[in-house]
Design an enzyme around this catalytic site. Structure first.
Site, mmCIF file in Angstrom:
data_model
loop_
_atom_site.group_PDB
_atom_site.id
_atom_site.type_symbol
_atom_site.label_atom_id
_atom_site.label_comp_id
_atom_site.label_asym_id
_atom_site.label_seq_id
_atom_site.Cartn_x
_atom_site.Cartn_y
_atom_site.Cartn_z
ATOM 1 N N THR A 98 0.550 24.035 14.072
ATOM 2 C CA THR A 98 0.932 25.375 14.529
ATOM 3 C C THR A 98 0.485 26.477 13.575
ATOM 4 O O THR A 98 0.134 27.577 14.011
ATOM 5 C CB THR A 98 2.461 25.431 14.748
ATOM 6 O OG1 THR A 98 2.791 24.447 15.723
ATOM 7 C CG2 THR A 98 2.917 26.783 15.234
ATOM 8 N N CYS A 141 6.684 12.958 22.987
ATOM 9 C CA CYS A 141 6.449 14.213 23.708
ATOM 10 C C CYS A 141 7.741 14.585 24.434
ATOM 11 O O CYS A 141 8.279 13.782 25.195
ATOM 12 C CB CYS A 141 5.320 14.070 24.716
ATOM 13 S SG CYS A 141 5.153 15.521 25.765
ATOM 14 N N LYS A 197 -5.789 14.719 20.724
ATOM 15 C CA LYS A 197 -4.819 15.007 21.783
ATOM 16 C C LYS A 197 -4.332 13.670 22.330
ATOM 17 O O LYS A 197 -5.088 12.697 22.311
ATOM 18 C CB LYS A 197 -5.590 15.748 22.871
ATOM 19 C CG LYS A 197 -4.761 16.433 23.889
ATOM 20 C CD LYS A 197 -5.691 17.271 24.735
ATOM 21 C CE LYS A 197 -5.058 18.471 25.346
ATOM 22 N NZ LYS A 197 -4.044 19.216 24.715
#
Lengths: 248, 300
Positions: free
Chosen positions: B262, B128, B45
C-alpha cells in the site's frame, strides 16, 4: 469522494452529453476523474472543460456510462480526482489536436485560435466539438463517409503538411494512436498521446492499466514519443479486466 | 557496514522488502520493473483455476491512513499466467506465485503449474477477506489448512508460504495448522467498509473490502509477535510498513522478511530502495550486523 451539483447539461452528439459543474481545484488538460454512480459503478472520464465551471463530455456506451449520461442539471455528480498528468501547454504557433471517438473531449481544453484539428468518428451523428475550431482549421473523418473524409484520422493526417505544427496531441483508440505514432515517428515531430487502458483503481496500484511497468493512471495518461518508443506493449497487447493478456 | 540480506525458508533475499501480493503484480512487465527497482522478490497477484473479472468498480477507497480494496480476486486463470511469470523472471530475483482455491486438489493443481512456470516459491492465499468460498473462508478452517499444506508439501518441490488472515477468532490454531509451511505470511487485510454519507451508500461495489496501510500496522505487529512467540515459525511480516522503523518493529516482533504494498500509493516504487537504505542506516546506528540478529529481539 467529491460531489458537485450539475449546473448544465448539453447534448453534443448522439448519446453524448457535456455535464458542467463547479469544482474548486485546478485541473489541467489531459487529466481525468473517476466518476461514480452510487450502486452502479465508477469509470474514468477526461475533463473536457478545465476552467470554471469544470465539465466532462461522455458518450453512453454501456452500463457504467448510461447512468452518468442520464444525470440532469441540479443533480449530484460523484467523482474522485483529478488524476493523472497533463498535456504540455502549447507554445506560440500552430499545433494539431487529433481526437478519435470520444478522444476529442480530453483535447478540448486546448482548443484555441492556433489549434488545428482532426476529429474522427464512426458517423456524422457521433462527431462533436467541430464548431469549437476555426472552420478552415479542422478536418472531420467518418468511417461511413457520412461527413468529411471517408476514412480515419490517419487518412486525414496524411493530407497535412506536419512541418508547420509545433506539437501534435493525440487521444483516441490505441490502434488509431499506434498508426499515427508509426506515421510521425520518422518525421521527428514533437507529439503527445493520451493512452487509455482498462482502469480500476486510478491511483497506480492495481496494475490493470500498466504498459511496460508504467501505470497509465498515475505516470500518464499522457506520454511523449520517447516514452512510447520504450513501450513494447503499446499498440500490441494489453490486459483485460481479469488480467488476461490479449492482442490489440 | 551491516548486511540487510535475509533468508526465508531456503530463499536468499538481497533485502527484507518483497512486493506484497495484490499490488502491481498482474502484468509481468510491472513485476520485472519492481524487481529492478529494489524489491528483493515479488509475490504475484493471487491466481486461481479459472479466469475472473473481479468485482465491478469502485474497487478501492482512499483513506488518510490506508486503503480499502475489494478487487475480488480478478485474475486471468492459471493457464493464462505463464507468460507474465516468464516476463517477471527476467527481473532476476525471486518470483513467488500466489494461489487461491477451495480444495486441496485445486491448490495442488495450481501450485504444480506455478512450479512449472518457474516460480521460486508458492504463497497460499488463505486470507482474502472479501470473496465467498475462497481466501479466509478456507483459511479459517484449521483442518482444511492442514490438509492443503500436507498435500502440497508432498507434491511440490519449492517452498510453501501461508498467508494468514487477521479476520479469525483464533489465529494460533490456524498458524499451528499451517506449521508444515516453510513460512507464515502475516497479515492480510482487515475486513472493513466505507460509506459515502452524501450518496448514503457503501462506496465499494462489493460493500465490504480489506483495509491495508498504516491503519493496520500495529495489528500486524501484534499477530507476528504472538504467533512467533507461540510457534517459533519463520514469519514474513506484512501490513502497513511505510518506513524502516515500521520494518524494524515487525522484525523485532519476529519477522525474518517483510512485504510492502500500500505504501507504493504514497511513495511510488522508489520506496523499496528508500526502505533498504533507511534500514541499513538504522542497523548501523544501533550496532546490528545482520537482520537475523534483530529478529524477535522484542520477544525475550
Amino acid at each position: 469522494m467529491n460531489f458537485s451539483i450539475i449546473l448544465s447539461k448539453e447534448v453534443v452528439a448522439k448519446n453524448t452529453v457535456t455535464l458542467k459543474f463547479s469544482f474548486d481545484k485546478r485541473v489541467y488538460a489531459g487529466q481525468f476523474a473517476m466518476v461514480w454512480t452510487p450502486g452502479k459503478g465508477e469509470i474514468p472520464i477526461s475533463f473536457s472543460h478545465t476552467g470554471d465551471p469544470k465539465g466532462i463530455t461522455i458518450k453512453n456506451y454501456g452500463d457504467m456510462s448510461a447512468p452518468i449520461v442520464a444525470l440532469n442539471a441540479g443533480e449530484r455528480i460523484f467523482f474522485r480526482g483529478p488524476y493523472g498528468n497533463s498535456f504540455t501547454k502549447p507554445k506560440d504557433g500552430d499545433y494539431l489536436l487529433i481526437g478519435g471517438g470520444s478522444g476529442i473531449a480530453s483535447l478540448a481544453p486546448m482548443i484555441s485560435k492556433n489549434a488545428h484539428g482532426i476529429i474522427s468518428a464512426r458517423s456524422m451523428e457521433d462527431l462533436f466539438f467541430l464548431d469549437k475550431f476555426e472552420k478552415s482549421k479542422v478536418i472531420a473523418t467518418t468511417d461511413d463517409g457520412s461527413f468529411g473524409i471517408k476514412g480515419n484520422a490517419l487518412d486525414a493526417l496524411r493530407t497535412l503538411d506536419l512541418e508547420k505544427f509545433q506539437n501534435i496531441y493525440v487521444c483516441g483508440p490505441e490502434k488509431m494512436m499506434k498508426g499515427i505514432y508509426d506515421y510521425i515517428k520518422p518525421k521527428n515531430i514533437a507529439a503527445e498521446f493520451s493512452l487509455e487502458r482498462p482502469m480500476k483503481c486510478a491511483i497506480g496500484i492495481c496494475d490493470s492499466c500498466s504498459v511496460n511497468g508504467i501505470q497509465i493512471c498515475k505516470t500518464g495518461p499522457v506520454f511523449g514519443m520517447d516514452s512510447l518508443r520504450d513501450f513494447t506493449e503499446f499498440g500490441t497487447t494489453r490486459l483485460m479486466l481479469s488480467g488476461k493478456r490479449v492482442n490489440i | 557496514m551491516p548486511s540487510i540480506r535475509t533468508k526465508i525458508g531456503p530463499i536468499s533475499l538481497e533485502n527484507p522488502f518483497m512486493l506484497a501480493s495484490g499490488i502491481l503484480d498482474e502484468n509481468g512487465y510491472t513485476m520485472k520493473r519492481i524487481l529492478e527497482n529494489g524489491a528483493s522478490a515479488v509475490v504475484t497477484k493471487s491466481i486461481g483455476t479459472d479466469e475472473r473479472t473481479g468485482y465491478s468498480t469502485p474497487v478501492i477507497v482512499e483513506l488518510p491512513y490506508g486503503l480499502i480494496n475489494a478487487i475480488g480476486l480478478a485474475n486471468p486463470g492459471i493457464d493464462n499466467f505463464g507468460e507474465e511469470i516468464k516476463i517477471a523472471l527476467k527481473g532476476n530475483r525471486p518470483v513467488i506465485g500466489s494461489i487461491f482455491g477451495s480444495t486441496p486438489e485445486e491448490f495442488v493443481n495450481l501450485a504444480l503449474k506455478m512450479e512449472n512456470y518457474g516460480v521460486n516459491a508458492i504463497e497460499l492465499n488463505l486470507s482474502c477477506p472479501h470473496v465467498k468460498g475462497f481466501g479466509s473462508e478456507v483459511g479459517s478452517d484449521p483442518d482444511l489448512v492442514e490438509e492443503i499444506i500436507k498435500e502440497l508439501k508432498s507434491k511440490i518441490n519449492i517452498p510453501v508460504f501461508s498467508k494468514l488472515s487477521p479476520n479469525v477468532t483464533d489465529i494460533l490454531s490456524i498458524a499451528k495448522a499451517a506449521e508444515r509451511s516453510d513460512a507464515l505470511v502475516m497479515i492480510n487485510t482487515v475486513r472493513a467498509m466505507s460509506i459515502d454519507i452524501y450518496a448514503r451508500k457503501p462506496v465499494l461495489s462489493n460493500k465490504y473490502g480489506g483495509l491495508s496501510g498504516q491503519a493496520i500496522k500495529n495489528i500486524g505487529v501484534r499477530y507476528v509477535y504472538e504467533v512467533k512467540k507461540e510457534t517459533g515459525q519463520q514469519i514474513v511480516g506484512v501490513g502497513g510498513i511505510e518506513t524502516a522503523e515500521d520494518a524494524v518493529e515487525y522484525i523485532m516482533a519476529g519477522a525474518s522478511a517483510l512485504q510492502v504494498g500500500t505504501v507504493i500509493h504514497k511513495k511510488g516504487i522508489g520506496v523499496f530502495k528508500e526502505l533498504s537504505r533507511e534500514l541499513e542506516e538504522f542497523m548501523n546506528h544501533e550496532g546490528y550486523e545482520t537482520v537475523s540478529e534483530m529478529t524477535g529481539v522484542a520477544l525475550s
